[in-house]
Design a protein around this motif. Sequence first.
Motif, PDB file in Angstrom:
ATOM      1  N   PHE B  83       4.703 103.670  60.614  1.00  0.00           N
ATOM      2  CA  PHE B  83       3.668 102.792  60.032  1.00  0.00           C
ATOM      3  C   PHE B  83       2.304 103.303  60.440  1.00  0.00           C
ATOM      4  O   PHE B  83       2.038 103.542  61.624  1.00  0.00           O
ATOM      5  N   LEU B  84       1.432 103.458  59.449  1.00  0.00           N
ATOM      6  CA  LEU B  84       0.053 103.856  59.733  1.00  0.00           C
ATOM      7  C   LEU B  84      -0.869 102.670  59.467  1.00  0.00           C
ATOM      8  O   LEU B  84      -0.913 102.155  58.350  1.00  0.00           O
ATOM      9  N   ALA B  85      -1.577 102.237  60.499  1.00  0.00           N
ATOM     10  CA  ALA B  85      -2.642 101.246  60.286  1.00  0.00           C
ATOM     11  C   ALA B  85      -3.891 102.054  59.941  1.00  0.00           C
ATOM     12  O   ALA B  85      -4.367 102.843  60.756  1.00  0.00           O
ATOM     13  N   PHE B  86      -4.369 101.879  58.704  1.00  0.00           N
ATOM     14  CA  PHE B  86      -5.440 102.729  58.181  1.00  0.00           C
ATOM     15  C   PHE B  86      -6.777 102.454  58.860  1.00  0.00           C
ATOM     16  O   PHE B  86      -7.099 101.312  59.179  1.00  0.00           O
ATOM     17  N   PRO B  89      -8.611 100.415  55.422  1.00  0.00           N
ATOM     18  CA  PRO B  89      -7.535  99.863  54.591  1.00  0.00           C
ATOM     19  C   PRO B  89      -7.969  99.791  53.118  1.00  0.00           C
ATOM     20  O   PRO B  89      -9.124  99.511  52.827  1.00  0.00           O
ATOM     21  N   ILE B  90      -7.018 100.088  52.244  1.00  0.00           N
ATOM     22  CA  ILE B  90      -7.323 100.221  50.811  1.00  0.00           C
ATOM     23  C   ILE B  90      -7.272  98.846  50.138  1.00  0.00           C
ATOM     24  O   ILE B  90      -6.371  98.051  50.392  1.00  0.00           O
ATOM     25  N   GLU B  91      -8.244  98.585  49.264  1.00  0.00           N
ATOM     26  CA  GLU B  91      -8.244  97.338  48.489  1.00  0.00           C
ATOM     27  C   GLU B  91      -7.399  97.533  47.236  1.00  0.00           C
ATOM     28  O   GLU B  91      -7.580  98.509  46.517  1.00  0.00           O
ATOM     29  N   PHE B 100       2.701  91.573  48.005  1.00  0.00           N
ATOM     30  CA  PHE B 100       2.730  92.941  48.530  1.00  0.00           C
ATOM     31  C   PHE B 100       3.650  93.029  49.748  1.00  0.00           C
ATOM     32  O   PHE B 100       4.507  93.923  49.849  1.00  0.00           O
ATOM     33  N   VAL B 144      -4.656  92.172  48.028  1.00  0.00           N
ATOM     34  CA  VAL B 144      -4.617  92.978  49.251  1.00  0.00           C
ATOM     35  C   VAL B 144      -6.005  93.541  49.598  1.00  0.00           C
ATOM     36  O   VAL B 144      -6.567  94.330  48.829  1.00  0.00           O
ATOM     37  N   ASN B 145      -6.536  93.083  50.706  1.00  0.00           N
ATOM     38  CA  ASN B 145      -7.807  93.578  51.275  1.00  0.00           C
ATOM     39  C   ASN B 145      -9.050  93.345  50.414  1.00  0.00           C
ATOM     40  O   ASN B 145     -10.150  93.721  50.817  1.00  0.00           O
ATOM     41  N   GLU B 157      -3.935  94.600  58.512  1.00  0.00           N
ATOM     42  CA  GLU B 157      -3.108  95.779  58.822  1.00  0.00           C
ATOM     43  C   GLU B 157      -2.103  95.443  59.919  1.00  0.00           C
ATOM     44  O   GLU B 157      -0.932  95.829  59.848  1.00  0.00           O
ATOM     45  N   GLN B 160       0.685  93.365  58.582  1.00  0.00           N
ATOM     46  CA  GLN B 160       1.684  94.193  57.890  1.00  0.00           C
ATOM     47  C   GLN B 160       2.625  94.840  58.903  1.00  0.00           C
ATOM     48  O   GLN B 160       3.846  94.891  58.710  1.00  0.00           O
ATOM     49  N   LEU B 164       6.572  94.297  59.010  1.00  0.00           N
ATOM     50  CA  LEU B 164       7.462  95.425  58.692  1.00  0.00           C
ATOM     51  C   LEU B 164       8.211  95.935  59.924  1.00  0.00           C
ATOM     52  O   LEU B 164       9.184  96.665  59.794  1.00  0.00           O
TER      53      LEU B 164
END
Lengths: 393, 251
Positions: B83-86, B89-91, B100, B144-145, B157, B160, B164
């Motif tokens: 898992f990558l916490a950005f 984070p992308i909207e 989601f 999302v975001n 993030e 999530q 997950l």
Amino acid sequence: MNIALIKTPAEEAFGISLPHRRMEEWRWTDLRARIDRPYPAHQNTVVAKIDVDRLIASSPFAKIKTHRIVFVNGSWDQAHSNFTGLTFEMGVPTSSAIDDPLIHLNGAIEPAGLTLRFESNMDVLVEIMHITTKGAARSMALRNCIEVADGASATIIETYLGEGDYVLSSVMEFEIGLGARLDRVKVEHESASATHLSHVVTSLAKDAKLNEFTLTSGGALNRQNGTYTFVGENADAKIAGAYLLNNKQHADTRLVVDHAVPHCTSRETFKCVMDDHARGIFQGKVIVRKHAQKTDGKQSSHALLLSEFAEFDAKPELEIYADDVVCGHGATAGDINLDHLFYLRSRGIPEAEAKSLLIAAFVGEAFDNVVHDGLRDALVNYAANWLQVRKNV
Amino acid sequence: MLEIQNLHVKLEDEPREILKGLSLTVKPGEVHAIMGPNGSGKSTLSYVLSGRAGYEVTDGSVSFKGENLLEMDPNMRAAKGVFLAFQYPIEIPGVATMQFLKVALNAQRKARGEKELSIPDFMRFVKERAAKLNISQEMLKRPVNVGFSGGEKKRAEILQMAVLEPSLCILDETDSGLDIDALKVVADGVNALRSPDRAMIVITHYQRLLDYIVPDFVHVLSAGKIVKSGGKELAHELEANGYAEFVEKVA
């Protein structure tokens, strides 16, 4: 040489000239070239009840309880209609004064149709359905007039379904009275080889409200015109549409929103998805007349191209004669955003599913214009099915 | 759990190498901090591990739980537990956060051959975790975001991550753009997920985050390589002396 002087076989059969690419509004949709054989009107087609039933059942709204007025092959089918409690007059309504090739074509085919008047708040869904069954290549026409009386409200659904090779012409006239409300939902799901040509003529009186949504997904060739005229102040028109097109489908929408009086609001929101070799066109014209101050008119058309061969053309036109107005337009075309796709995949969503999610989200904004929850859910399901059978993932 | 050996990475359309022989071993339960100056390759490392397109691995290997991570699609890596916490984070307009989370969790469960959660179970599961991160029901309904503040995005993030339940969490500059209160909430969320079977790689430019998420190991990344490794005290040294020493060393 004037090419319009030589009549094509189709024009001979219709008895009128068809619009062609040298006419500015028809540059992308050359009907004269594309309707390349005669489609005679008023052919007697043998209709099997089972075919009609199957087509009715294929409607995205098949499971929703509606008052249904069904036309089959250009004629009213009383047996399949269900209109208890609804009064309407069968017969072609008086024609509107708009000079438009599609309205002329509709007249040339001699349409069937009805006049339906909503006198009060009708808490029902009225569905006008046109079904074309398999038969020889032919043309059919419908022309309906819907009046929503002052203070009344109505929901009108139009569903176009069919099989085989045909030309269907539809003219709808809507008059929305003082303070009245109309929710209109149209689904164009004609046969894959059909031509669908329509014109909707809408007038909005003072304080009237229109919520409109059109889904264009069937047919080989689509041209849908719309004319919306504000005749009273403080009226509000929300006009939305979505395209879900693949193969070589062609869909061209041309809308004219006429702000003839002050203080009215119009919103046009089109979300168009094109796959394979499909081509989408959106032409939107907003006219703000000299005295139509405080007009608030916005238009947006956005395209998602899922294949490198798909195409989208947008032509926004603003014709503004008043000086105190807020008007704007925006048009974009692009493919799936790779950052969005990676973000979804990085959370474990497989590529095909992630793309479907993004495409559904893209068109979803247009679906939000559908007020009735059941209808909106049915449309969302329709889009989900369309995505499911998409082959290029 | 994670074994990176001599990893060399360049951008697909540029000849310049970004990672130049990076090696790192992460065992279950460990928290590794990777610190380094801007441009040292920290974000590239996080993207290469999560499978973002645009990077080319020219040498070296990455094995995750004994499998070749670099051969897997990004979604398969996620299902296996990465898992990558950005950092940014992308909207995603039009996709509700709750929807989601459900699609993502069920996709991962399906990929692992597990049963999908029922909707009530799923809702309960998410709500519990959201509450701990001060994430409201209203936020879960939003796309999302979209329209989230910087702090809300970072909390989302971590939510999530909590939903997950990955085995390897990579946090890319999770502290950037956070004030001290938001940082504490995020750090608490991360600390709650620390467990003997879960490893974390915390990428950060500043030592501040490591006061709250205390690492077992600190590595200094400079010019595409790990140039120094140590315990948590190394972070304080870096804070005091800066990265100048390491930047010069490789230059």
